[in-house]
Motif scaffolding. Structure first.
Motif, mmCIF file in Angstrom:
data_model
loop_
_atom_site.group_PDB
_atom_site.id
_atom_site.type_symbol
_atom_site.label_atom_id
_atom_site.label_comp_id
_atom_site.label_asym_id
_atom_site.label_seq_id
_atom_site.Cartn_x
_atom_site.Cartn_y
_atom_site.Cartn_z
ATOM 1 N N CYS A 101 0.870 -1.168 0.000
ATOM 2 C CA CYS A 101 0.000 0.000 0.000
ATOM 3 C C CYS A 101 0.906 1.216 0.000
ATOM 4 N N GLY A 102 0.456 2.293 -0.589
ATOM 5 C CA GLY A 102 1.269 3.495 -0.521
ATOM 6 C C GLY A 102 0.886 4.543 -1.527
ATOM 7 N N LEU A 103 1.748 5.524 -1.594
ATOM 8 C CA LEU A 103 1.554 6.691 -2.436
ATOM 9 C C LEU A 103 2.485 6.624 -3.634
ATOM 10 N N LYS A 104 2.032 7.181 -4.745
ATOM 11 C CA LYS A 104 2.877 7.214 -5.941
ATOM 12 C C LYS A 104 2.675 8.547 -6.638
ATOM 13 N N SER B 227 -4.362 0.393 6.169
ATOM 14 C CA SER B 227 -3.066 0.834 5.646
ATOM 15 C C SER B 227 -3.206 2.087 4.789
ATOM 16 N N ALA B 228 -4.260 2.161 3.990
ATOM 17 C CA ALA B 228 -4.446 3.332 3.127
ATOM 18 C C ALA B 228 -4.714 4.586 3.951
ATOM 19 N N LYS B 229 -5.462 4.464 5.028
ATOM 20 C CA LYS B 229 -5.705 5.614 5.905
ATOM 21 C C LYS B 229 -4.386 6.143 6.448
ATOM 22 N N ALA B 230 -3.521 5.233 6.905
ATOM 23 C CA ALA B 230 -2.216 5.642 7.425
ATOM 24 C C ALA B 230 -1.389 6.337 6.338
ATOM 25 N N CYS B 231 -1.467 5.831 5.120
ATOM 26 C CA CYS B 231 -0.717 6.434 4.008
ATOM 27 C C CYS B 231 -1.246 7.823 3.671
ATOM 28 N N LEU B 232 -2.566 7.976 3.654
ATOM 29 C CA LEU B 232 -3.153 9.291 3.385
ATOM 30 C C LEU B 232 -2.727 10.297 4.452
ATOM 31 N N GLU B 233 -2.840 9.895 5.712
ATOM 32 C CA GLU B 233 -2.425 10.787 6.807
ATOM 33 C C GLU B 233 -0.955 11.168 6.661
ATOM 34 N N TYR B 234 -0.127 10.203 6.325
ATOM 35 C CA TYR B 234 1.310 10.431 6.141
ATOM 36 C C TYR B 234 1.559 11.428 5.006
ATOM 37 N N GLY B 235 0.886 11.236 3.892
ATOM 38 C CA GLY B 235 1.047 12.150 2.759
ATOM 39 C C GLY B 235 0.626 13.566 3.094
ATOM 40 N N PHE B 236 -0.473 13.708 3.809
ATOM 41 C CA PHE B 236 -0.956 15.044 4.167
ATOM 42 C C PHE B 236 -0.106 15.679 5.260
ATOM 43 N N ASN B 237 0.260 14.907 6.280
ATOM 44 C CA ASN B 237 0.969 15.474 7.429
ATOM 45 C C ASN B 237 2.468 15.639 7.209
ATOM 46 N N LEU C 77 -12.707 5.940 3.005
ATOM 47 C CA LEU C 77 -11.645 6.835 3.452
ATOM 48 C C LEU C 77 -11.980 8.314 3.238
ATOM 49 N N GLY C 78 -13.033 8.589 2.465
ATOM 50 C CA GLY C 78 -13.433 9.970 2.236
ATOM 51 C C GLY C 78 -13.113 10.502 0.855
ATOM 52 N N ARG D 186 -11.797 8.274 -11.355
ATOM 53 C CA ARG D 186 -10.808 9.004 -10.560
ATOM 54 C C ARG D 186 -11.524 9.583 -9.352
ATOM 55 N N TYR D 187 -10.970 9.296 -8.195
ATOM 56 C CA TYR D 187 -11.467 9.843 -6.934
ATOM 57 C C TYR D 187 -10.400 10.772 -6.385
ATOM 58 N N LYS D 188 -10.792 11.662 -5.484
ATOM 59 C CA LYS D 188 -9.803 12.554 -4.896
ATOM 60 C C LYS D 188 -10.184 12.871 -3.457
ATOM 61 N N ILE D 189 -9.175 13.314 -2.714
ATOM 62 C CA ILE D 189 -9.390 13.719 -1.327
ATOM 63 C C ILE D 189 -8.431 14.849 -0.985
ATOM 64 N N GLU D 190 -8.910 15.748 -0.187
ATOM 65 C CA GLU D 190 -8.090 16.814 0.378
ATOM 66 C C GLU D 190 -7.986 16.538 1.871
ATOM 67 N N PRO D 191 -6.987 17.080 2.551
ATOM 68 C CA PRO D 191 -6.745 16.708 3.955
ATOM 69 C C PRO D 191 -7.969 16.796 4.869
ATOM 70 N N ALA D 192 -8.794 17.784 4.714
ATOM 71 C CA ALA D 192 -9.929 17.987 5.622
ATOM 72 C C ALA D 192 -10.993 16.905 5.475
ATOM 73 N N ARG D 193 -10.983 16.143 4.388
ATOM 74 C CA ARG D 193 -12.043 15.150 4.134
ATOM 75 C C ARG D 193 -11.695 13.747 4.623
ATOM 76 N N LEU D 194 -10.482 13.551 5.129
ATOM 77 C CA LEU D 194 -10.067 12.212 5.548
ATOM 78 C C LEU D 194 -10.983 11.705 6.655
ATOM 79 N N LYS D 195 -11.506 10.491 6.454
ATOM 80 C CA LYS D 195 -12.454 9.888 7.407
ATOM 81 C C LYS D 195 -11.794 8.785 8.212
ATOM 82 N N ILE D 196 -12.576 8.234 9.121
ATOM 83 C CA ILE D 196 -12.277 7.081 9.962
ATOM 84 C C ILE D 196 -11.451 7.462 11.164
#
Length: 171
Positions: A79-82, A109-119, A144-145, A161-171
């Motif tokens: 899992c991860g970012l690219k 795992s994806a939630k952790a990756c999203l948080e990591y990318g944003f933070n 995940l939002g 294609r889906y997208k998310i910005e930091p404020a929309r992260l769920k869970i």
């Protein structure tokens, strides 16, 4: 082993050449790669070559990471970012052995990756690209939002294609 992230049940670490057999086996399952546009590796050595030439960590500071179950130390998938230079976007992706589907590992795992990318990398947006038929992955992205953005051509298939910005992260 360079650990990147830790969740309640998982460790995400950099992929390395020792993962070649697991990586080969993962991509050798037609159900796993059905909606990816990828082909299986010809053999374990080709998987090892891919891992040895993988440069995303050096070029971008992040990439796809091995997902290891803490309790068993098993390689469950990745899992991860690219980052894509062509689109100037970072996407979230995940791929797991079939026996680990529907256990929440992709979401966790994806939630952790999203948080990591944003933070850690202060990304303003992360996208998810899926084939329209890949209902399970769409459900993970939505959980995940990520929100639907638009259609695109995914190797001759209908892509979403889906997208998310930091404020929309769920869970």
């Amino acid at each position: 082993m360079k650990k990147i992230l830790e969740t309640e049940r998982l460790i995400l670490r950099e992929l390395n050449s020792n993962d070649a057999l697991s990586f080969y086996d993962l991509n050798n399952n037609p159900n796993v790669i059905k909606y990816t546009g990828n082909l299986p590796f010809e053999n374990v050595e080709k998987a090892r070559d891919f891992l040895l030439s993988y440069r995303d960590y050096d070029e971008n500071g992040f990439g796809r990471w091995a997902v290891i179950e803490k309790s068993t130390e098993k390689f469950l998938g990745w899992c991860g970012l690219k980052y894509s230079k062509e689109t100037d976007e970072t996407d979230i992706g995940f791929r797991f052995f079939e026996e680990y589907w529907n256990k929440g590992f992709a979401t966790e795992s994806a939630k952790a990756c999203l948080e990591y990318g944003f933070n850690e990398f202060h990304l303003s947006k992360i996208v998810g690209r899926v084939m329209a038929e890949n209902i399970a992955s769409i459900k993970v992205l939505e959980k995940l939002g990520l929100v639907y953005d638009r259609e695109f051509d995914f190797d001759g298939h209908q892509g979403l294609r889906y997208k998310i910005e930091p404020a929309r992260l769920k869970i």
